[in-house]
Every structure is written in structure tokens, then in C-alpha cells.
Design an enzyme around this catalytic site. Structure first.
Site, PDB file in Angstrom:
ATOM      1  N   ARG A  15     -31.639  -8.577  40.715  1.00  0.00           N
ATOM      2  CA  ARG A  15     -32.648  -9.311  39.930  1.00  0.00           C
ATOM      3  C   ARG A  15     -32.292 -10.797  39.943  1.00  0.00           C
ATOM      4  O   ARG A  15     -32.887 -11.570  40.658  1.00  0.00           O
ATOM      5  CB  ARG A  15     -32.725  -8.738  38.504  1.00  0.00           C
ATOM      6  CG  ARG A  15     -33.986  -9.170  37.771  1.00  0.00           C
ATOM      7  CD  ARG A  15     -33.890 -10.542  37.126  1.00  0.00           C
ATOM      8  NE  ARG A  15     -32.757 -10.655  36.209  1.00  0.00           N
ATOM      9  CZ  ARG A  15     -32.325 -11.821  35.738  1.00  0.00           C
ATOM     10  NH1 ARG A  15     -32.921 -12.955  36.089  1.00  0.00           N
ATOM     11  NH2 ARG A  15     -31.263 -11.873  34.927  1.00  0.00           N
ATOM     12  N   ASP A  16     -31.256 -11.194  39.219  1.00  0.00           N
ATOM     13  CA  ASP A  16     -30.865 -12.615  39.205  1.00  0.00           C
ATOM     14  C   ASP A  16     -30.506 -13.068  40.622  1.00  0.00           C
ATOM     15  O   ASP A  16     -30.824 -14.191  41.040  1.00  0.00           O
ATOM     16  CB  ASP A  16     -29.681 -12.818  38.253  1.00  0.00           C
ATOM     17  CG  ASP A  16     -29.663 -14.194  37.610  1.00  0.00           C
ATOM     18  OD1 ASP A  16     -30.100 -15.145  38.258  1.00  0.00           O
ATOM     19  OD2 ASP A  16     -29.203 -14.311  36.454  1.00  0.00           O
ATOM     20  N   HIS A  19     -32.897 -14.837  43.161  1.00  0.00           N
ATOM     21  CA  HIS A  19     -33.029 -16.302  43.252  1.00  0.00           C
ATOM     22  C   HIS A  19     -32.232 -16.846  44.438  1.00  0.00           C
ATOM     23  O   HIS A  19     -32.652 -17.800  45.093  1.00  0.00           O
ATOM     24  CB  HIS A  19     -32.483 -16.974  41.982  1.00  0.00           C
ATOM     25  CG  HIS A  19     -33.335 -16.791  40.767  1.00  0.00           C
ATOM     26  ND1 HIS A  19     -34.585 -17.328  40.654  1.00  0.00           N
ATOM     27  CD2 HIS A  19     -33.109 -16.132  39.606  1.00  0.00           C
ATOM     28  CE1 HIS A  19     -35.105 -17.011  39.464  1.00  0.00           C
ATOM     29  NE2 HIS A  19     -34.225 -16.280  38.814  1.00  0.00           N
ATOM     30  N   SER A 169     -28.089 -19.274  30.569  1.00  0.00           N
ATOM     31  CA  SER A 169     -28.927 -19.438  31.771  1.00  0.00           C
ATOM     32  C   SER A 169     -28.505 -20.622  32.635  1.00  0.00           C
ATOM     33  O   SER A 169     -28.583 -20.560  33.860  1.00  0.00           O
ATOM     34  CB  SER A 169     -30.387 -19.647  31.367  1.00  0.00           C
ATOM     35  OG  SER A 169     -30.776 -18.714  30.408  1.00  0.00           O
ATOM     36  N   HIS A 196     -24.314 -12.718  29.248  1.00  0.00           N
ATOM     37  CA  HIS A 196     -24.746 -12.952  30.629  1.00  0.00           C
ATOM     38  C   HIS A 196     -24.349 -14.380  30.985  1.00  0.00           C
ATOM     39  O   HIS A 196     -24.890 -15.334  30.422  1.00  0.00           O
ATOM     40  CB  HIS A 196     -26.267 -12.758  30.702  1.00  0.00           C
ATOM     41  CG  HIS A 196     -26.921 -13.140  31.990  1.00  0.00           C
ATOM     42  ND1 HIS A 196     -27.304 -12.208  32.939  1.00  0.00           N
ATOM     43  CD2 HIS A 196     -27.283 -14.338  32.502  1.00  0.00           C
ATOM     44  CE1 HIS A 196     -27.868 -12.819  33.976  1.00  0.00           C
ATOM     45  NE2 HIS A 196     -27.875 -14.121  33.730  1.00  0.00           N
ATOM     46  N   HIS A 198     -23.379 -17.690  33.658  1.00  0.00           N
ATOM     47  CA  HIS A 198     -23.562 -18.335  34.970  1.00  0.00           C
ATOM     48  C   HIS A 198     -22.374 -19.241  35.243  1.00  0.00           C
ATOM     49  O   HIS A 198     -21.709 -19.711  34.316  1.00  0.00           O
ATOM     50  CB  HIS A 198     -24.884 -19.109  35.021  1.00  0.00           C
ATOM     51  CG  HIS A 198     -26.050 -18.229  35.344  1.00  0.00           C
ATOM     52  ND1 HIS A 198     -26.460 -17.962  36.628  1.00  0.00           N
ATOM     53  CD2 HIS A 198     -26.871 -17.519  34.542  1.00  0.00           C
ATOM     54  CE1 HIS A 198     -27.494 -17.140  36.611  1.00  0.00           C
ATOM     55  NE2 HIS A 198     -27.774 -16.842  35.354  1.00  0.00           N
ATOM     56  N   TYR A 287     -32.817 -26.861  32.738  1.00  0.00           N
ATOM     57  CA  TYR A 287     -33.438 -25.882  33.631  1.00  0.00           C
ATOM     58  C   TYR A 287     -33.325 -26.342  35.082  1.00  0.00           C
ATOM     59  O   TYR A 287     -33.487 -27.530  35.379  1.00  0.00           O
ATOM     60  CB  TYR A 287     -34.938 -25.764  33.327  1.00  0.00           C
ATOM     61  CG  TYR A 287     -35.236 -25.142  32.016  1.00  0.00           C
ATOM     62  CD1 TYR A 287     -35.591 -23.805  31.930  1.00  0.00           C
ATOM     63  CD2 TYR A 287     -35.176 -25.894  30.853  1.00  0.00           C
ATOM     64  CE1 TYR A 287     -35.872 -23.230  30.714  1.00  0.00           C
ATOM     65  CE2 TYR A 287     -35.450 -25.323  29.627  1.00  0.00           C
ATOM     66  CZ  TYR A 287     -35.797 -23.982  29.561  1.00  0.00           C
ATOM     67  OH  TYR A 287     -36.070 -23.420  28.356  1.00  0.00           O
TER      68      TYR A 287
END
Lengths: 341, 341
Positions: A15-16, A19, A169, A196, A198, A287
Site C-alpha cells: 500500500r504505502d 508510492h 506521515s 506508523h 517514515h 506534505y
């Protein structure tokens, strides 16, 4: 027979990680990776477009393969693993969620911006009606103060989420910031807490271990770091570290290492690393979708795009406010002219 | 003018990073990287063969360019930075050290196995006579219990080292292990304490931050992770993280990011990542030179090379004891036959 798991892993490479390869997963790749994950005894495998169900679009990137076909494939080869889907209300629909459940997805992870938990109750309720395990996924968790995060997590708990995740994120959280967030949530919530991470600041593993120390028991990882930005906490490495610490994940380390080397690494055009854009994103806490806008504005005003991004991070600008980027750039250019005058 | 540095960085991409490119640095590359590091205000730049002065050999890998020429080049473009050299007594000689000092190296880092500090006094003394700043570099620090490490560090201090480093050569230390090591050293030593991390378990940044928390002020980093195994703590990311934490390194973040992206990344054939071999090395806590031997023995006895490496790690086998690898493999094969019988 199996010893109970201290830590429950959700693998997000399908899923991730989407990207990292421009959402170009083939049916064969997803089948092979899912099968190997299942054989390695990974309990949850997340399969969706990188931006969740319904994400395939010009805006977020078009998937090579219909995600429902990918979910079906993962379900078909999973003997013990449960397939999870991600859903961002507004991107994915109730219909998408029903369809995913119909074809065998067993966990729904409902994701909102950290201050917008209140858009999630319908989707969490539907998931529960459908008999799915539910997760509330608070994205960009670094953007809210601790008290606000806890308030939003409690909302998700009140809607019926079985687990609430702190989602870093942008890879922007520092270890002490993870510690205070998870600790406060552990004190205030009764449901499972997840993390989660990063790796934009090379802190995914550090933050994950701190989260576990403070009581998080649901952890996301991505084989070979496959994920947005600089990627996620590298699952096979995490399994190794947790084994060294005496924590049981129930996952077979050797099988994960072999999967990483023989099946996942060849999918990537080049290995994940911490390059300039992902580092700036983590440092500024913004973002990834801001990067291109900031670079354009920087050219227009003859300034450094990093100054724009850092200022956007300070102002906690969120997705949808991209028009502020020009304003910020213009202000920085004016300020620098005065300083240099 | 410059604010005093809270943390003093030594950039090791031009020494440890030499492993990542098979010791094939050109004069042009070393000149360009050193110049950019100097302009970014990095205080120390280490330049040597990956295994230190005199390392160029069939055994350790032959350098493309004479390291003395590389040191000269780095010195010639460094306006504020000091050039450091690594020396392993037995690999490098007193003569090598004199020559390096003659051409302008200002820091000598004398490296021994964590239990063999007593081979370093002559070299530390010579470095001091030559007017160099001296560092004692305790390699494979995970292999000694805390008390032994402190004893060895105190030996190096007694020989005159200005700084003693905990060197996590195999990337095997867990954060709590770094914490107890640095804390004990800080209590017992008066000289500076340093930390050199490797990323085999994705813990280089975590361990570095823990070391700093416990009082280490000298930290090694490598731009774009260029180093042995899975590479080192990534310098430009470390600068970003320390800035976010309010700690001053005196190093210019934007310049480091540009250097990483525009000069260092193109040198690498492929980005550094945590692949199978480096992960096994960190998990087992063994020398990278054992990998090939273990793979051969595994084939011979029809067992998994990882079982051999993990057993070697448990027995704390050191370089030079490679003949034990066959014994260990044979024992594992026998044990597995009994279990499977």
C-alpha cells in the site's frame, strides 16, 4: 501452538510502498509478495492504492492494476494473514469498502488528518457492520499538540476503532515527540495503540522502538523500506531488532530477509534512500505534494524552495491550502530583499 | 564569530565511505567533496583507505588513488576544516602517520579492537609528538561488556588520547546498549567521548542521539550513508535532526544537502541500503569479512550461512579466527541432523 505475539506487525509495502513505484504493482508481484508474507507468518498485509481505496486518479497517480484485483490476489494466497485496506474518507467511498470486504479484506484502516477524526465515524461503523477489524489512522500526527492528538484518538475510539495509530506521515517526529504522544494516548485510551513511521529523518526505527517502549503494540513496517518519502520502518530489520530485544512478533526472520532480497528488491528501480526532497519534507514537516509547488514558487521569486517549505511547516499549512505557498514565497522574497538591501 | 559547537562532527565518507565504492575514489572526487565540506563548515574530514592508512592491499582492497595524494588534495582545499586520518596499528605504520602529518593531516584516529587498546600507545604518542589531535577508536564495541570497554577507554585516555570513541563497527548495538556504554564512560573518563554508528539495524541515528543524550560530543557521520555495511549515520540528516533539537553543529544544513545530492550521490553506483548481508552482520554482530567464509562453509555442510554467523557472534569470534568457521558449521550440521533424525 504459536507463542502469542508481543507486537503485531502490519506490512504496508503493498500500500504505502505503492508510492515508491508510482502505483505500478502487477498482479504477479502482489501475489508473490503476499504469498511470501503469509508464509513468513505476518499477521496483516495492507493492499490498496498508496492513497487508499479509490486513490487511483490523475491527482494521486493512476494504478497499473485495479486495486480490487490486487486485494483479491492477496486474499487468495493468504492462509493465515488477514488483508487490510486503507481508506481516506473523501478519497475512498463506502462502496469501495463494501467491495473490499466482499472480496475478503478483514481489516479497515480509516485515515484522516490528525485534527479531522470527525470525518471517520460512518466508515468505521460500516467496517464494523461488515465484520472487519477497524483501525483509526491519524495522519500527519506531528501537526497537532499532544492534547489535540489524544482528543482525536478518543473520538476514533468512541466511534468503535479497535486500534488507533499515530501516523508520522512526513517522517517529522523526533523520538521524544513520539514518546509524549504515545504515553499520553496510552493513559487515556483503552484500545490498542499503533505507530506508523517514515524514515525521512532516519528516525523510523528509533521512533518505532520508543512507541513500543510506551505501549504501542501495533506496528507498521515496510519490507526494504518501500513507502512514500524516504520509506517506512524496514520490516525485516524491525523483526531482527525486536528479536534481539526479546520481543516476539511471530514473524519468521529468515523468510522475511529472503523475501526482501529475492522478491521485493528486484521490484524497485533503485533502492529507497534519504534524498534531498524527502529530507526537506521531514525537516519542515510538510506534505510531499507541497514540494513541486514550492519549487515553482521559489523559481518565480528567486529564493530557496527550502525556506518556503520550512515556513509552511511552521505555519502548519495543510493539504488544500496550496494557494498559501505563493503568499509565503512572496513574503520571504520581500524579507530577504530588506535584509540584503 | 561562530557560535561554539555543541556537537563536533567528523565526516567519514572519504574514509569509511571508501568501502562503499571499493576504494575507487579519484583525486577529483575527494577534492570536490572536501572543498564542499569545508565550505559547509564541517570541522573534521577523515581521509584514508577504508581500513586506514596503509590499508590498500589485496587483502583489504586496492585503492585506485594513493591515499597520501587524497589527503594532500583534501588539505589543499580546506580553509577551516582539519583533515583526519585513521590508523590501525598493524595495518598502518609509524612511517605512514609521519607522512600524513607532513602533508597536513591534523588529527590521528588510532583504531584497535575493543579489547586491544594496549597496541595503541606508540601511535598515540607519535601523533601527539607530531602535534596532531588524537582519538582512540574502539572498534567492534558491542563485543566487550561495559566494564571491559571502560577499562580499554581509560587505557587510551592514559596514553594521551584527546577523545575516545565507541565504534559500532558491525552496526550491532541496540540503543540501550549504547546508553549504558556511553554513560559508564562519561562517569569514568575526563576526555571527550565520541560515537561512530553503522546502520545495519537501521539504528545509526537512534544510537547517535542516545550517545549525545549521555554526553558524547564527537560524532561521526557519512554523507548519503557512504560507509561499510549498511553505511554510517547520514551526516546531512543528522545535522537536520540536531537543528530540530536545538543543538548547534556549526555546519550549514543547506550546503550539506546540496553536497549530498549533487556531488556525493552521483559517485555511488547505487544508493546505500540495508540489504541481506549487512542486516545479518548487524543482527549477528560479526565482521563483514566472515560473510564469504560462512557462505562457503554453509554450502559445504548444507546449512544456512546465517546460523553460522549468529553462532560466531554468540561466541564473540574475532578477526583472525576464521578457521573456527568450519568447526562451527560442522557442529551446526551435526546438531541439525540429530534434530531432524
Amino acid at each position: 501452538m504459536t507463542k502469542s505475539r508481543d507486537i503485531t506487525i502490519t506490512e504496508v509495502a503493498l500500500r504505502d510502498g505503492s508510492h515508491a513505484i508510482g502505483h505500478q504493482y502487477t498482479l504477479e508481484q502482489v501475489t508473490a509478495v503476499s504469498k511470501a508474507l503469509d508464509e513468513a507468518n505476518v499477521p496483516y498485509i495492507e493492499v490498496s492504492h498508496g492513497d487508499g481505496l479509490g486513490g487511483s486518479s490523475q491527482q494521486f497517480g493512476t494504478s497499473l492494476t485495479d486495486e480490487m484485483k490486487l486485494i483479491e490476489a492477496a486474499v487468495s494466497v493468504s492462509k493465515q494473514a488477514k488483508v487490510a485496506v486503507l481508506l481516506l474518507p473523501g478519497v475512498g467511498t463506502m462502496k469501495d469498502l463494501r467491495q473490499a470486504a466482499d472480496i475478503g479484506a478483514k481489516m479497515a484502516r480509516v485515515a484522516t488528518h490528525v485534527t479531522e477524526a470527525d470525518v471517520s465515524p460512518q466508515h468505521i461503523n460500516l467496517a464494523k457492520e461488515l465484520g472487519m477489524e477497524t483501525v483509526g489512522f491519524l495522519m500527519m500526527s506531528h501537526m497537532a499538540p499532544v492534547a489535540k492528538l489524544v482528543e482525536q484518538a478518543k473520538l476514533m475510539e468512541s466511534y468503535g476503532a479497535d486500534t488507533v495509530y499515530v501516523v508520522d506521515s512526513a517522517g517529522a517526529l523526533l523520538p521524544y515527540e513520539v514518546r509524549e504522544r504515545i504515553r499520553a494516548m496510552r493513559q487515556e485510551l483503552t484500545v490498542n495503540i499503533g505507530f506508523h513511521g517514515h524514515n525521512n529523518l532516519s528516525l523510523a526505527m528509533a521512533n518505532t522502538l520508543v512507541a513500543i517502549e510506551e505501549g504501542a503494540t501495533r506496528i507498521d513496517g515496510s519490507i526494504r523500506c518501500l513507502g512514500a518519502g524516504a520509506g517506512n520502518t524496514q520490516t525485516e530489520v524491525l523483526i531482527a531488532v525486536l528479536e534481539r530485544m526479546g520481543l516476539n512478533t511471530g514473524v519468521d526472520l529468515y523468510k522475511m530477509m529472503d523475501l526482501a532480497e529475492n522478491i521485493v528488491a528486484p521490484i524497485l528501480k533503485k533502492p529507497q534512500e534519504i534524498a534531498k526532497d524527502s529530507l526537506v519534507m521531514g525537516y519542515a514537516g510538510v506534505y510531499s505534494s507541497f514540494l513541486l509547488h514550492a519549487q515553482r514558487a521559489a523559481k518565480q521569486f528567486d529564493i530557496d524552495s527550502r525556506d518556503i517549505l520550512i515556513e509552511l511547516g511552521k505555519r502548519k499549512v495543510v493539504g488544500g491550502q496550496e494557494d498559501m505557498i505563493i503568499d509565503v514565497a512572496s513574503e520571504i522574497a520581500k524579507r530577504q530583499k530588506i535584509v540584503n538591501a
